[in-house]
Design a protein around this motif. Structure first.
Motif, PDB file in Angstrom:
ATOM      1  N   LEU A   6       5.392  13.121   3.147  1.00 16.97           N
ATOM      2  CA  LEU A   6       4.143  12.938   3.873  1.00 16.97           C
ATOM      3  C   LEU A   6       3.048  12.280   3.041  1.00 16.97           C
ATOM      4  O   LEU A   6       1.875  12.443   3.312  1.00 16.97           O
ATOM      5  CB  LEU A   6       3.641  14.263   4.446  1.00 16.97           C
ATOM      6  CG  LEU A   6       4.607  14.964   5.401  1.00 16.97           C
ATOM      7  CD1 LEU A   6       4.067  16.330   5.770  1.00 16.97           C
ATOM      8  CD2 LEU A   6       4.833  14.130   6.651  1.00 16.97           C
ATOM      9  N   GLY A   7       3.443  11.576   2.020  1.00 22.38           N
ATOM     10  CA  GLY A   7       2.466  10.884   1.198  1.00 22.38           C
ATOM     11  C   GLY A   7       2.562   9.388   1.440  1.00 22.38           C
ATOM     12  O   GLY A   7       3.156   8.928   2.406  1.00 22.38           O
ATOM     13  N   LYS A   8       1.971   8.679   0.561  1.00 20.25           N
ATOM     14  CA  LYS A   8       1.982   7.231   0.639  1.00 20.25           C
ATOM     15  C   LYS A   8       3.400   6.702   0.389  1.00 20.25           C
ATOM     16  O   LYS A   8       4.080   7.136  -0.536  1.00 20.25           O
ATOM     17  CB  LYS A   8       1.011   6.673  -0.397  1.00 20.25           C
ATOM     18  CG  LYS A   8       0.858   5.195  -0.366  1.00 20.25           C
ATOM     19  CD  LYS A   8      -0.125   4.752  -1.431  1.00 20.25           C
ATOM     20  CE  LYS A   8      -0.093   3.244  -1.537  1.00 20.25           C
ATOM     21  NZ  LYS A   8      -0.829   2.781  -2.697  1.00 20.25           N
ATOM     22  N   ALA A   9       3.819   5.770   1.212  1.00 17.52           N
ATOM     23  CA  ALA A   9       5.140   5.167   1.045  1.00 17.52           C
ATOM     24  C   ALA A   9       5.152   4.315  -0.218  1.00 17.52           C
ATOM     25  O   ALA A   9       4.142   3.694  -0.570  1.00 17.52           O
ATOM     26  CB  ALA A   9       5.475   4.308   2.256  1.00 17.52           C
ATOM     27  N   PRO A  10       6.295   4.277  -0.924  1.00 14.70           N
ATOM     28  CA  PRO A  10       6.361   3.444  -2.123  1.00 14.70           C
ATOM     29  C   PRO A  10       6.219   1.963  -1.770  1.00 14.70           C
ATOM     30  O   PRO A  10       6.610   1.526  -0.694  1.00 14.70           O
ATOM     31  CB  PRO A  10       7.748   3.733  -2.697  1.00 14.70           C
ATOM     32  CG  PRO A  10       8.485   4.488  -1.668  1.00 14.70           C
ATOM     33  CD  PRO A  10       7.516   4.977  -0.644  1.00 14.70           C
ATOM     34  N   THR A  11       5.660   1.205  -2.681  1.00 17.55           N
ATOM     35  CA  THR A  11       5.502  -0.232  -2.472  1.00 17.55           C
ATOM     36  C   THR A  11       6.847  -0.923  -2.677  1.00 17.55           C
ATOM     37  O   THR A  11       7.778  -0.351  -3.246  1.00 17.55           O
ATOM     38  CB  THR A  11       4.483  -0.833  -3.459  1.00 17.55           C
ATOM     39  OG1 THR A  11       5.029  -0.738  -4.783  1.00 17.55           O
ATOM     40  CG2 THR A  11       3.135  -0.132  -3.367  1.00 17.55           C
ATOM     41  N   PHE A  12       6.924  -2.193  -2.254  1.00 16.30           N
ATOM     42  CA  PHE A  12       8.127  -2.992  -2.478  1.00 16.30           C
ATOM     43  C   PHE A  12       8.442  -3.060  -3.967  1.00 16.30           C
ATOM     44  O   PHE A  12       9.584  -2.879  -4.384  1.00 16.30           O
ATOM     45  CB  PHE A  12       7.951  -4.403  -1.902  1.00 16.30           C
ATOM     46  CG  PHE A  12       9.109  -5.304  -2.216  1.00 16.30           C
ATOM     47  CD1 PHE A  12      10.252  -5.266  -1.449  1.00 16.30           C
ATOM     48  CD2 PHE A  12       9.052  -6.179  -3.293  1.00 16.30           C
ATOM     49  CE1 PHE A  12      11.337  -6.080  -1.745  1.00 16.30           C
ATOM     50  CE2 PHE A  12      10.120  -7.004  -3.601  1.00 16.30           C
ATOM     51  CZ  PHE A  12      11.277  -6.950  -2.822  1.00 16.30           C
ATOM     52  N   ASP A  13       7.427  -3.326  -4.788  1.00 10.50           N
ATOM     53  CA  ASP A  13       7.634  -3.415  -6.234  1.00 10.50           C
ATOM     54  C   ASP A  13       8.183  -2.108  -6.801  1.00 10.50           C
ATOM     55  O   ASP A  13       9.077  -2.119  -7.650  1.00 10.50           O
ATOM     56  CB  ASP A  13       6.347  -3.792  -6.957  1.00 10.50           C
ATOM     57  CG  ASP A  13       6.029  -5.271  -6.855  1.00 10.50           C
ATOM     58  OD1 ASP A  13       6.808  -6.017  -6.208  1.00 10.50           O
ATOM     59  OD2 ASP A  13       5.003  -5.689  -7.418  1.00 10.50           O
TER      60      ASP A  13
END
Length: 144
Positions: A6-13
């Motif tokens: 439920l947190g921020k999704a990881p970035t592509f990088d």
């Protein structure tokens, strides 16, 4: 890397830098972001230096391949090819291949239709991928 609840999704990088064995990209459209400034410059006849235009890709991919990650991309294209596919074709060597991607082109007529008989296993074989990396689609009836 554990996915955060439920947190921020990881970035592509973040995802790419934490990849352990392979990264696969399947492109099936005959055109993407025609508003992209690089495409606009190419269309206007300006010289495109992919390493100069996309330096972050020339850092990210070698970093991944250097730790043993196989970075693979396949493009399924219609014939005759669109103007955007011609653009992609012209920058592929300097962008994707020179960065370290293994790259394959596949004609759409060989990938779809009742006579093509292309399964996920067949696509994997033609693209030199493990078949678990391909979404299942047969005879063009399912999209990946």
């Amino acid at each position: 890397m554990a996915l955060r609840r439920l947190g921020k999704a990881p970035t592509f990088d973040e995802l790419f830098r934490n990849c352990r064995s392979s990264a696969v990209h399947l492109e099936m459209r005959d055109g993407y972001m025609k508003s992209d400034p690089v495409f606009i410059d190419w269309h206007a006849g300006r010289r495109i230096d992919p390493a100069e235009r996309w330096p972050e890709w020339h850092e990210l991919v070698p970093e991944a391949t250097g730790r043993g990650v196989a970075v693979r991309r396949a493009r399924i294209v219609s014939e005759p090819v669109s103007e955007y596919i011609r653009f992609e074709y012209e920058v592929t060597e300097g962008l994707n291949i020179s960065a370290g991607e293994k790259f394959r082109w596949l004609s759409r007529r060989h990938a779809t239709g009742k006579n093509a008989g292309l399964t996920a296993r067949g696509l994997a074989r033609q693209a030199d991928w493990h078949e678990s990396k391909c979404s299942r689609f047969e005879s063009g009836s399912r999209r990946p």
